[in-house]
Design a protein around this motif. Structure first.
Motif, PDB file in Angstrom:
ATOM      1  N   PRO A 101       0.813  -1.226   0.000  1.00  0.00           N
ATOM      2  CA  PRO A 101       0.000   0.000   0.000  1.00  0.00           C
ATOM      3  C   PRO A 101       0.841   1.268   0.000  1.00  0.00           C
ATOM      4  N   ILE A 102       1.952   1.248   0.729  1.00  0.00           N
ATOM      5  CA  ILE A 102       2.751   2.472   0.826  1.00  0.00           C
ATOM      6  C   ILE A 102       3.338   2.844  -0.533  1.00  0.00           C
ATOM      7  N   GLY A 103       3.802   1.836  -1.275  1.00  0.00           N
ATOM      8  CA  GLY A 103       4.378   2.110  -2.589  1.00  0.00           C
ATOM      9  C   GLY A 103       3.332   2.640  -3.561  1.00  0.00           C
ATOM     10  N   ARG A 104       2.126   2.043  -3.486  1.00  0.00           N
ATOM     11  CA  ARG A 104       1.055   2.525  -4.360  1.00  0.00           C
ATOM     12  C   ARG A 104       0.672   3.947  -3.968  1.00  0.00           C
ATOM     13  N   ALA A 105       0.713   4.229  -2.675  1.00  0.00           N
ATOM     14  CA  ALA A 105       0.392   5.589  -2.233  1.00  0.00           C
ATOM     15  C   ALA A 105       1.442   6.575  -2.776  1.00  0.00           C
ATOM     16  N   TRP A 106       2.715   6.153  -2.812  1.00  0.00           N
ATOM     17  CA  TRP A 106       3.754   7.031  -3.382  1.00  0.00           C
ATOM     18  C   TRP A 106       3.423   7.361  -4.827  1.00  0.00           C
ATOM     19  N   GLU A 107       3.108   6.308  -5.578  1.00  0.00           N
ATOM     20  CA  GLU A 107       2.845   6.549  -7.002  1.00  0.00           C
ATOM     21  C   GLU A 107       1.574   7.361  -7.188  1.00  0.00           C
ATOM     22  N   ALA A 108       0.578   7.108  -6.339  1.00  0.00           N
ATOM     23  CA  ALA A 108      -0.663   7.881  -6.422  1.00  0.00           C
ATOM     24  C   ALA A 108      -0.372   9.346  -6.110  1.00  0.00           C
ATOM     25  N   LEU A 109       0.530   9.554  -5.169  1.00  0.00           N
ATOM     26  CA  LEU A 109       0.927  10.914  -4.800  1.00  0.00           C
ATOM     27  C   LEU A 109       1.587  11.619  -5.978  1.00  0.00           C
ATOM     28  N   ARG A 110       2.410  10.875  -6.709  1.00  0.00           N
ATOM     29  CA  ARG A 110       3.050  11.434  -7.884  1.00  0.00           C
ATOM     30  C   ARG A 110       1.997  11.771  -8.942  1.00  0.00           C
ATOM     31  N   GLU A 111       0.989  10.919  -9.047  1.00  0.00           N
ATOM     32  CA  GLU A 111      -0.043  11.140 -10.059  1.00  0.00           C
ATOM     33  C   GLU A 111      -0.916  12.340  -9.708  1.00  0.00           C
ATOM     34  N   ASP A 112      -1.406  12.392  -8.469  1.00  0.00           N
ATOM     35  CA  ASP A 112      -2.330  13.457  -8.101  1.00  0.00           C
ATOM     36  C   ASP A 112      -2.448  13.525  -6.580  1.00  0.00           C
ATOM     37  N   ASP A 113      -1.822  14.508  -5.971  1.00  0.00           N
ATOM     38  CA  ASP A 113      -1.839  14.527  -4.506  1.00  0.00           C
ATOM     39  C   ASP A 113      -3.184  14.999  -3.951  1.00  0.00           C
ATOM     40  N   ILE A 114      -3.922  15.798  -4.717  1.00  0.00           N
ATOM     41  CA  ILE A 114      -5.229  16.241  -4.224  1.00  0.00           C
ATOM     42  C   ILE A 114      -6.198  15.059  -4.171  1.00  0.00           C
ATOM     43  N   ALA A 115      -6.158  14.222  -5.210  1.00  0.00           N
ATOM     44  CA  ALA A 115      -7.002  13.031  -5.193  1.00  0.00           C
ATOM     45  C   ALA A 115      -6.620  12.135  -4.019  1.00  0.00           C
ATOM     46  N   CYS A 116      -5.322  12.042  -3.729  1.00  0.00           N
ATOM     47  CA  CYS A 116      -4.869  11.239  -2.584  1.00  0.00           C
ATOM     48  C   CYS A 116      -5.506  11.718  -1.304  1.00  0.00           C
ATOM     49  N   ARG A 117      -5.510  13.043  -1.126  1.00  0.00           N
ATOM     50  CA  ARG A 117      -6.070  13.579   0.114  1.00  0.00           C
ATOM     51  C   ARG A 117      -7.564  13.300   0.173  1.00  0.00           C
ATOM     52  N   SER A 118      -8.239  13.350  -0.977  1.00  0.00           N
ATOM     53  CA  SER A 118      -9.680  13.094  -0.966  1.00  0.00           C
ATOM     54  C   SER A 118      -9.977  11.635  -0.640  1.00  0.00           C
ATOM     55  N   LEU A 119      -8.968  10.758  -0.771  1.00  0.00           N
ATOM     56  CA  LEU A 119      -9.175   9.350  -0.445  1.00  0.00           C
ATOM     57  C   LEU A 119      -8.685   9.026   0.968  1.00  0.00           C
ATOM     58  N   GLY A 120      -8.328  10.053   1.705  1.00  0.00           N
ATOM     59  CA  GLY A 120      -7.939   9.838   3.092  1.00  0.00           C
ATOM     60  C   GLY A 120      -6.500   9.422   3.283  1.00  0.00           C
ATOM     61  N   ILE A 121      -5.665   9.590   2.257  1.00  0.00           N
ATOM     62  CA  ILE A 121      -4.250   9.243   2.412  1.00  0.00           C
ATOM     63  C   ILE A 121      -3.533  10.432   3.040  1.00  0.00           C
ATOM     64  N   ASP A 122      -2.809  10.173   4.100  1.00  0.00           N
ATOM     65  CA  ASP A 122      -2.073  11.232   4.773  1.00  0.00           C
ATOM     66  C   ASP A 122      -0.833  11.541   3.936  1.00  0.00           C
ATOM     67  N   THR A 123      -0.882  12.642   3.188  1.00  0.00           N
ATOM     68  CA  THR A 123       0.197  12.891   2.224  1.00  0.00           C
ATOM     69  C   THR A 123       1.513  13.227   2.923  1.00  0.00           C
ATOM     70  N   VAL A 124       1.437  13.852   4.100  1.00  0.00           N
ATOM     71  CA  VAL A 124       2.677  14.215   4.792  1.00  0.00           C
ATOM     72  C   VAL A 124       3.434  12.958   5.206  1.00  0.00           C
ATOM     73  N   THR A 125       2.737  12.016   5.839  1.00  0.00           N
ATOM     74  CA  THR A 125       3.399  10.776   6.246  1.00  0.00           C
ATOM     75  C   THR A 125       3.923  10.023   5.027  1.00  0.00           C
ATOM     76  N   THR A 126       3.120   9.996   3.984  1.00  0.00           N
ATOM     77  CA  THR A 126       3.523   9.257   2.794  1.00  0.00           C
ATOM     78  C   THR A 126       4.785   9.845   2.183  1.00  0.00           C
ATOM     79  N   LYS A 127       4.814  11.187   2.099  1.00  0.00           N
ATOM     80  CA  LYS A 127       6.023  11.827   1.557  1.00  0.00           C
ATOM     81  C   LYS A 127       7.219  11.573   2.469  1.00  0.00           C
ATOM     82  N   LEU A 128       6.973  11.636   3.779  1.00  0.00           N
ATOM     83  CA  LEU A 128       8.083  11.441   4.718  1.00  0.00           C
ATOM     84  C   LEU A 128       8.655  10.036   4.620  1.00  0.00           C
ATOM     85  N   THR A 129       7.789   9.035   4.453  1.00  0.00           N
ATOM     86  CA  THR A 129       8.333   7.677   4.330  1.00  0.00           C
ATOM     87  C   THR A 129       9.183   7.565   3.075  1.00  0.00           C
ATOM     88  N   ALA A 130       8.719   8.155   1.978  1.00  0.00           N
ATOM     89  CA  ALA A 130       9.519   8.101   0.747  1.00  0.00           C
ATOM     90  C   ALA A 130      10.863   8.784   0.969  1.00  0.00           C
TER      91      ALA A 130
END
Lengths: 311, 464
Positions: B306-335
């Motif tokens: 899931p974390i890797g897919r979240a990274w790629e989703a973040l690259r694709e569209d971070d606003i959509a990520c946030r609308s799906l409840g993905i914590d973009t700050v944590t996701t970016k920090l893990t990357a």
């Protein structure tokens, strides 16, 4: 004008899942939303309509946390009816949410966008479709289930060693995704990039992607924009099946009146950031204020209005 | 295309080519070159005996450059279109030929692995024990360090779409933590290696917190600044880091406690072998190979989580990520922190390999080289990054082998000076022929029916 007088045409038994009260959003000198109050009924489809620039998307962005409202309260009551004192107590406290029984009260104006989606379970779609175009259709739906899957992967630790529990969770997630794809007839295209789908399919994929987060309230920003009549009809079917099959409440912004009038249980009309009408489709259709806002007013009325301002 | 059609196209080409416009074009470029070279090349400044400034005119040089520009442009206009088209179609063909090889990936992986494991032995076999040193050290180990760094940065830039221009900072953190821990506290290399990774990851988080609110260009600039800050601290904190002079005497890695020396307790004596410096190189080669493969394995695994897919989703569209409840700050920090961790581990290896480090090894140029490897390889592609690292680092190492060119260009000619020119040419070539990198296709992380690669035109590069 009082709140009660506005709510003509909506039965008294209606129980709200979302209560927007005195919502105001100001961008510098521009008052985009002005003291707006309305309810979204649980288990129903509520439509937010109004002319271009009326502030509909701004209201959406306030509800889903993409904007922080200047003032006002946006309370989500999930799980079941919540008492007014409980909401008032939460408002007075510094907290953002309170669990009550299986559900809870969430003050959305205090929460960030991703928290609203993850904790309060409010999902949304966008006016300009925001799919992950370079990822496959299936991947889009799996990303939507990120939070519980990430938990199941032991925050990647269990997943990294390939634990059985994670593999099972992932299979479950794929099952959910495939069920939704079946629902919109895209199962055969699961491995295609989302960006390669036709426009209408992208719209519906974005809706089921939002549904994969398991929302209690689904907010759709112009879901029928750019769809042909056949696709609009399919969309109506999908939205009704979401309402009836999943018990999810829907709030939608829409310009396409064939969609709005056919599926909405309840309509709120905005103009210049203010609510001008609120009621059932039949009531709205015949409300002179709505007709005036959409079709423009007669010349004599303009004269009346000018006289009023000068006087 | 039928023959008749081909002829029409050819005649069209000839018709559309006009000598007058070509001459005008080349003349304009010559004029432009003149304007550009006048302030740079026309005068060479030097000091005379009285410390006065003397300008030596070099008009012959200016004339040569302008003439090269004129005739170069003219000949390119005459034949260049065809060359460019041929190269373009060749590049496409290569891509098409390589595409079905995806099906034999398992075989390729196995053959590649066997080749990598056999590489030092082959080097000894072919070049002899003396000649093999260079091939294992300069080509093998050096390239593998950059492969590992490229793979580490690929997590940040390629998967999560965060443009990081200061990646070398984490390489420096890893190298200096190993150097300091081993010289001050006498910790062994094997303890320093994971510690360096942890420290670098920690610094990745520390840097990430303030900067991850920024996007795109702003993020790039701030990460660039962070890289420079680390380097300047290393230079100026003389009491701790010994400043620009660097730290020497870093203990070399041992083979589970057996040092690689000629002593009786050494590796050679223990195994009853004759001592040779090759043992250490073999060991270092396999160590960095293992570390690089670990980076690769972890990245491939994470991409399917899931974390890797979240990274790629973040690259694709971070606003959509946030609308799906993905914590973009944590996701970016893990990357950021996982990428930094691999950089740190590579840094630890770098310090122990040379036994000496100084801030000079961690200049911005290193960040640029690593980033260009990632970009050239195709962002997000593990194989592409490896190929790009071999081409770029191997290519610059090969320049050292071109000493014989001195006999042509004169004794003052130093081919290694043209390292950056090679990078620049590779970049320009990439921009023209493969704008999304060597391997631009993205492989889905999850498949329902049939695996199909996704064309690079649909995959987004990320905005920050």
């Amino acid at each position: 004008m009082g709140q009660a007088a506005m709510n003509t045409g909506v039965g008294p038994a209606l129980e709200p899942i979302l209560r927007v009260e005195h919502l105001t959003m100001r961008f510098g000198g521009l008052l985009a939303v002005n003291d707006l109050s309305f309810d979204v009924a649980r288990g129903q489809i509520t439509a937010l309509i109004g002319p271009n620039g009326a502030g509909k998307t701004t209201v959406f962005n306030c509800i889903t946390g993409f904007y922080k409202p200047t003032s006002g309260r946006v309370a989500l009551m999930s799980g079941g009816p919540q008492s007014d004192p409980a909401i008032a107590a939460l408002t007075d406290s510094p907290g953002r949410s309170q669990r009550v029984g299986r559900g809870g009260v969430y003050l959305l104006e205090r929460m960030a966008d991703s928290e609203i989606a993850a904790q309060a379970k409010v999902a949304r779609t966008f006016q300009n479709i925001r799919l992950f175009t370079g990822m496959t259709v299936l991947e889009n739906l799996i990303v939507a289930q990120h939070n519980w899957l990430n938990h199941a992967s032991g925050y990647s630790v269990l997943g990294l060693v390939g634990a059985k529990s994670f593999r099972e969770a992932e299979a479950k997630a794929v099952e959910i995704a495939v069920a939704w794809l079946d629902c919109i007839g895209l199962k055969g295209r699961a491995d295609d990039p989302a960006g390669a789908l036709p426009y209408g399919d992208q719209r519906r994929l974005e809706i089921v992607r939002a549904m994969c987060t398991g929302p209690v309230l689904l907010c759709l920003d112009e879901p029928a924009a750019g769809l042909n009549p056949r696709e609009s009809a399919e969309l109506n079917e999908l939205l009704l099946s979401i309402r009836d099959g999943n018990g999810t409440s829907l709030l939608l912004i829409e310009h396409d009146m064939s969609v709005v009038m056919e599926i909405s249980d309840h309509i709120v009309v905005l103009e210049y950031g203010k609510k001008i009408s609120d009621g059932t489709p039949d009531y709205i259709k015949n409300d002179p204020k709505v007709i005036a806002a959409y079709l423009g007013v007669e010349d004599e009325e303009v004269d009346e209005a000018e006289a009023e301002i000068e006087g | 295309m039928s023959e008749g059609e081909a002829k029409t196209v050819a005649s069209d080409e000839r018709a559309s080519f006009s000598w007058i416009s070509a001459l005008r074009d080349a003349g304009f470029l010559a004029l432009f070159t003149l304007g550009l070279s006048f302030p740079i090349l026309a005068f060479r400044t030097r000091q005379d005996l009285w410390h006065g400034l003397v300008l030596d005119p070099r008009w012959d040089l200016v004339a040569t450059v302008v003439a090269i520009a004129f005739f170069g442009r003219l000949s390119w206009l005459v034949v260049g279109g065809r060359v460019s088209r041929n190269v373009q179609s060749f590049a496409t063909q290569v891509g098409e030929v390589l595409a079905p090889l995806q099906n034999y990936k398992g075989t390729f992986r196995l053959v590649g692995l066997i080749w990598l494991i056999a590489y030092p032995f082959l080097a000894v076999l072919i070049a002899g024990p003396g000649g093999a040193l260079k091939w294992i050290d300069n080509f093998g180990i050096q390239i593998l360090i950059y492969v590992m760094l490229g793979w580490g940065l690929n997590i940040v830039v390629g998967l999560a779409g965060l443009l990081d221009l200061g990646y070398v900072a984490f390489y420096a953190v890893g190298a200096y933590s190993t150097a300091l821990l081993s010289t001050y506290f006498g910790l062994s290399f094997w303890i320093c290696l994971p510690l360096a990774g942890i420290f670098a990851a920690f610094w990745g988080i520390l840097l990430g917190f303030p900067v991850l609110r920024l996007r795109g260009d702003y993020l790039a600039i701030v990460t660039l600044a962070f890289g420079e800050i680390i380097r300047l601290v290393l230079i100026n904190w003389v009491e701790l880091t010994n400043g620009a002079a660097g730290i020497s005497g870093i203990p070399r890695p041992t083979f589970f406690g057996l040092p690689f020396n000629a002593s009786d307790e050494g590796f050679a004596a223990f195994f009853g072998l004759e001592f040779t410096p090759l043992h250490r190189l073999f060991f270092l080669f396999y160590l960095i190979l293992a570390l690089a493969l670990l980076t690769n394995w972890v990245t491939i695994r994470l991409r399917r989580l899931p974390i890797g897919r979240a990274w790629e989703a973040l690259r694709e569209d971070d606003i959509a990520c946030r609308s799906l409840g993905i914590d973009t700050v944590t996701t970016k920090l893990t990357a950021f922190s996982i990428g930094a961790m691999f950089g740190g581990i590579a840094g630890a290896f770098f310090a122990a390999r040379l036994g000496f480090i100084s801030p000079k090894s961690f200049e911005f140029m290193e960040s640029a080289v690593i980033l260009s490897i990632v970009v050239l390889g195709g962002m997000g592609s593990q194989v592409g990054v490896a190929i790009a690292a071999v081409a770029m680092i191997g290519g610059t190492e090969l320049l050292r082998e071109l000493g014989w060119l001195k006999s042509i260009f004169g004794a003052g000619f130093d081919p290694t000076q043209y390292r950056m020119l090679l990078f620049g040419m590779a970049m320009v070539g990439m921009m023209v022929w493969r704008p999304r990198g060597l391997i631009s296709k993205r492989e889905p992380s999850l498949v329902l029916h049939e695996k199909r690669a996704i064309g690079g035109d649909l995959v987004k590069e990320g905005q920050g």
